[in-house]
Every structure is written in structure tokens, then in C-alpha cells.
Design a protein around this motif. Sequence first.
Motif: not given
Length: 80
Positions: A6-30
Motif C-alpha cells: 500500500y505504501l508503494k502504491l501511494v508513493l507511485v500514485g503521488a509521483a504520477v499525480g505530481a508529474s501530471m501537475e508539473l506538466f500542466m503547469i509547464s504547458t500553461g494549461f491552467y
Amino acid sequence: MSGRWYLKLVLVGAAVGASMELFMISTGFYDKVVVIEAQRRAEQVEATEELVLASQSQQQQQQQFRQEMMPSLQSTERQL
């Protein structure tokens, strides 16, 4: 299943979510979303204002019609 899984699953999910947010911020999506939402709301306000103006115009026409018809109705009542 162990707690480690469960800890690995949470960490992978957090990493994927953070990378998606960084991508959307860097492309000017917001920024684009804010502009599109502002345009949509402006269109809604404009449509509402048009409906209000149309309603007011209709009310004025009805009031004018009543004022024009009132003398003829009164004369008809007198005749009865």
C-alpha cells in the motif's frame, strides 16, 4: 497484502499525480482554462442581460397596450 504494498502504491500514485501537475503547469494549461472559463461566464452574463432587456421591453409594451386600451374599455362599460 502487506502494508509495504500500500505504501508503494501511494508513493507511485503521488509521483504520477505530481508529474501530471508539473506538466500542466509547464504547458500553461491552467492559464488557458482560466481564459476559457472567463469567456464562458462573460457569454452567460451577456445572455442574461439580453433576457432581462427583452423582458423589460415586453413589460413596457404590455403596460402601453393596457394604457391605450383602458379608455376604450371604460367607454364600453359605460355603454353597458
